[in-house]
Write a protein that holds these residues in place. Sequence first.
Motif, PDB file in Angstrom:
ATOM      1  N   PHE B 297       0.823  -1.211   0.000  1.00 15.38           N
ATOM      2  CA  PHE B 297       0.000   0.000   0.000  1.00 15.38           C
ATOM      3  C   PHE B 297       0.862   1.268   0.000  1.00 15.38           C
ATOM      4  O   PHE B 297       0.473   2.288  -0.578  1.00 15.38           O
ATOM      5  N   SER B 298       2.035   1.186   0.639  1.00 15.36           N
ATOM      6  CA  SER B 298       2.946   2.332   0.580  1.00 15.36           C
ATOM      7  C   SER B 298       3.406   2.568  -0.857  1.00 15.36           C
ATOM      8  O   SER B 298       3.478   3.709  -1.319  1.00 15.36           O
ATOM      9  N   ALA B 299       3.723   1.465  -1.564  1.00 15.79           N
ATOM     10  CA  ALA B 299       4.174   1.582  -2.955  1.00 15.79           C
ATOM     11  C   ALA B 299       3.069   2.174  -3.840  1.00 15.79           C
ATOM     12  O   ALA B 299       3.351   2.985  -4.731  1.00 15.79           O
ATOM     13  N   LEU B 300       1.821   1.799  -3.555  1.00 21.32           N
ATOM     14  CA  LEU B 300       0.706   2.384  -4.325  1.00 21.32           C
ATOM     15  C   LEU B 300       0.624   3.891  -4.084  1.00 21.32           C
ATOM     16  O   LEU B 300       0.375   4.670  -5.014  1.00 21.32           O
ATOM     17  N   MET B 301       0.867   4.302  -2.841  1.00 19.33           N
ATOM     18  CA  MET B 301       0.809   5.741  -2.531  1.00 19.33           C
ATOM     19  C   MET B 301       1.999   6.481  -3.155  1.00 19.33           C
ATOM     20  O   MET B 301       1.861   7.617  -3.588  1.00 19.33           O
ATOM     21  N   VAL B 302       3.149   5.816  -3.209  1.00 18.88           N
ATOM     22  CA  VAL B 302       4.311   6.418  -3.870  1.00 18.88           C
ATOM     23  C   VAL B 302       4.002   6.625  -5.357  1.00 18.88           C
ATOM     24  O   VAL B 302       4.294   7.683  -5.935  1.00 18.88           O
ATOM     25  N   GLU B 303       3.386   5.618  -5.976  1.00 21.95           N
ATOM     26  CA  GLU B 303       2.996   5.736  -7.392  1.00 21.95           C
ATOM     27  C   GLU B 303       2.054   6.931  -7.591  1.00 21.95           C
ATOM     28  O   GLU B 303       2.186   7.690  -8.550  1.00 21.95           O
ATOM     29  N   ALA B 304       1.092   7.078  -6.670  1.00 25.55           N
ATOM     30  CA  ALA B 304       0.138   8.198  -6.770  1.00 25.55           C
ATOM     31  C   ALA B 304       0.879   9.531  -6.669  1.00 25.55           C
ATOM     32  O   ALA B 304       0.575  10.481  -7.414  1.00 25.55           O
ATOM     33  N   ALA B 305       1.861   9.595  -5.762  1.00 20.77           N
ATOM     34  CA  ALA B 305       2.639  10.837  -5.596  1.00 20.77           C
ATOM     35  C   ALA B 305       3.460  11.131  -6.849  1.00 20.77           C
ATOM     36  O   ALA B 305       3.551  12.291  -7.285  1.00 20.77           O
ATOM     37  N   LEU B 306       4.032  10.079  -7.439  1.00 19.75           N
ATOM     38  CA  LEU B 306       4.834  10.267  -8.657  1.00 19.75           C
ATOM     39  C   LEU B 306       3.965  10.761  -9.814  1.00 19.75           C
ATOM     40  O   LEU B 306       4.387  11.616 -10.603  1.00 19.75           O
ATOM     41  N   ARG B 307       2.743  10.223  -9.896  1.00 18.30           N
ATOM     42  CA  ARG B 307       1.829  10.676 -10.961  1.00 18.30           C
ATOM     43  C   ARG B 307       1.400  12.120 -10.719  1.00 18.30           C
ATOM     44  O   ARG B 307       1.353  12.927 -11.642  1.00 18.30           O
ATOM     45  N   ALA B 308       1.099  12.430  -9.453  1.00 21.47           N
ATOM     46  CA  ALA B 308       0.619  13.778  -9.122  1.00 21.47           C
ATOM     47  C   ALA B 308       1.679  14.838  -9.400  1.00 21.47           C
ATOM     48  O   ALA B 308       1.355  15.965  -9.763  1.00 21.47           O
ATOM     49  N   THR B 309       2.942  14.468  -9.188  1.00 23.45           N
ATOM     50  CA  THR B 309       4.024  15.440  -9.418  1.00 23.45           C
ATOM     51  C   THR B 309       4.575  15.366 -10.834  1.00 23.45           C
ATOM     52  O   THR B 309       5.567  16.020 -11.150  1.00 23.45           O
ATOM     53  N   ASN B 310       3.972  14.525 -11.641  1.00 28.19           N
ATOM     54  CA  ASN B 310       4.376  14.383 -13.042  1.00 28.19           C
ATOM     55  C   ASN B 310       5.824  13.872 -13.168  1.00 28.19           C
ATOM     56  O   ASN B 310       6.492  14.140 -14.174  1.00 28.19           O
ATOM     57  N   ALA B 311       6.267  13.144 -12.167  1.00 36.88           N
ATOM     58  CA  ALA B 311       7.667  12.711 -12.135  1.00 36.88           C
ATOM     59  C   ALA B 311       8.017  11.779 -13.302  1.00 36.88           C
ATOM     60  O   ALA B 311       9.102  11.869 -13.871  1.00 36.88           O
ATOM     61  N   TYR B 312       7.069  10.894 -13.647  1.00 39.09           N
ATOM     62  CA  TYR B 312       7.346   9.938 -14.731  1.00 39.09           C
ATOM     63  C   TYR B 312       7.536  10.666 -16.063  1.00 39.09           C
ATOM     64  O   TYR B 312       8.401  10.308 -16.863  1.00 39.09           O
ATOM     65  N   ALA B 313       6.709  11.688 -16.301  1.00 44.08           N
ATOM     66  CA  ALA B 313       6.822  12.445 -17.553  1.00 44.08           C
ATOM     67  C   ALA B 313       8.149  13.188 -17.614  1.00 44.08           C
ATOM     68  O   ALA B 313       8.790  13.290 -18.668  1.00 44.08           O
ATOM     69  N   LEU B 314       8.591  13.702 -16.459  1.00 46.99           N
ATOM     70  CA  LEU B 314       9.839  14.461 -16.403  1.00 46.99           C
ATOM     71  C   LEU B 314      11.055  13.608 -16.754  1.00 46.99           C
ATOM     72  O   LEU B 314      12.019  14.086 -17.363  1.00 46.99           O
ATOM     73  N   ILE B 315      11.010  12.309 -16.353  1.00 51.02           N
ATOM     74  CA  ILE B 315      12.150  11.446 -16.688  1.00 51.02           C
ATOM     75  C   ILE B 315      11.906  10.685 -17.985  1.00 51.02           C
ATOM     76  O   ILE B 315      12.651   9.794 -18.347  1.00 51.02           O
ATOM     77  N   GLY B 316      10.819  11.067 -18.685  1.00 59.50           N
ATOM     78  CA  GLY B 316      10.538  10.473 -19.992  1.00 59.50           C
ATOM     79  C   GLY B 316      10.061   9.049 -19.937  1.00 59.50           C
ATOM     80  O   GLY B 316      10.261   8.263 -20.852  1.00 59.50           O
TER      81      GLY B 316
END
Lengths: 61, 319
Positions: B297-316
């Motif tokens: 569940f922590s990993a799911l919340m980390v994924e949500a945070a990464l999506r919210a901050t657009n982190a995945y898009a930033l690293i392509g």
Amino acid sequence: MTIRATHEIHKRRFSRNLGVGVTLVAFIVLVFGLTIAKVQSGGTIQAYDHTYRPALLPQDD
Amino acid sequence: MSDIRADIDTATVPAEPGFGDYVVLLKPRVMSLVVFTALAGLLVAPVSLHPVEALAAVIFIALGAGASGALNMWWDADIDRVMRRTARRPIPAGRVEPGEALGLGLALSGIAVVMLGLATNLLAAGLLAFTIFFYAVVYSMWLKRSTPQNIVIGGAAGAFPPMIGWAAVTGSVGIEAWLMFALIFMWTPPHFWALALFMKEDYSNARVPMLTVTHGRRVTRAHVLAYTVALVPVAIAAGFTSIGGPVYLAAAVVMNALFLRGAWAIWRRSEAQAEADGYRTEKQVFKLSLYYLFVHFSALMVEAALRATNAYALIGFGG
């Protein structure tokens, strides 16, 4: 015979009263906060103010 | 005649519970798990709530869980009296009257369901009401004393909070919510039976048909492995939905490999081996099971945070 002012039973009663009091205050604060949040996110609140206001009616495109 | 008597039998004086006794009735440790998983359900949803609404939703979901705990303690007071682990709970210890626990459970159930409905939506409130009913009536009153599969079906009650959290935000129940539900549902049996293998409770005296008592410890070991094998695809599948991602998948692969290895070790051991080393493996797997759910569940919340901050898009990553 002296009567002790505080007894174990009084402590437990006090903890119960204090706990219930704090819980009720927290509940009131939460409901108040919810009310503010709901009103803020509910958009502009307008009414007819006793006069007919066509601008408030749904527009047909 | 004097108003003061010195010969009053203190045993007849009504119980004078402290506030802590009422808190214990709500099973705070279970509530903390509910808070965590419900919060995960809220945070991983594709849309978001106002922070105050989200806070209220988590509080009322936890309160509903606590209310069902009080109802469970009211109903199970006779069993709790017999078992050493539960004999000091407020009702068997005589600190809280059974009727008080029933009243508290019913009142808090009503408050939690109505308030969750007002704070979020009717679907979330309906799911919470069903969860309370399921735990208090279906599990506590019916299944717990009638089938050794009680843990399996009763586990559903503990699996609902992330789904309720999701429903509170989205107003619907998608595949992601079902997978979070399934993750806890499938995790509960191996988690609990690993505990049952080394915590030798006096279930037979309490007339509770636990699997270790009705079918023996060899069968229980096989059940731990079977449910762990069934749990793995559920955990991995969540990684391929909208709530998953590389962080979750990496965590899930590692945790499931460890959990599977532990369940395999439990299955291979004989009772003599387990007794010889003081149930070391069983205790390790039980401890691992606690981390298992927390990490997922922590990993799911980390994924949500990464999506919210657009982190995945930033690293392509992920377009």
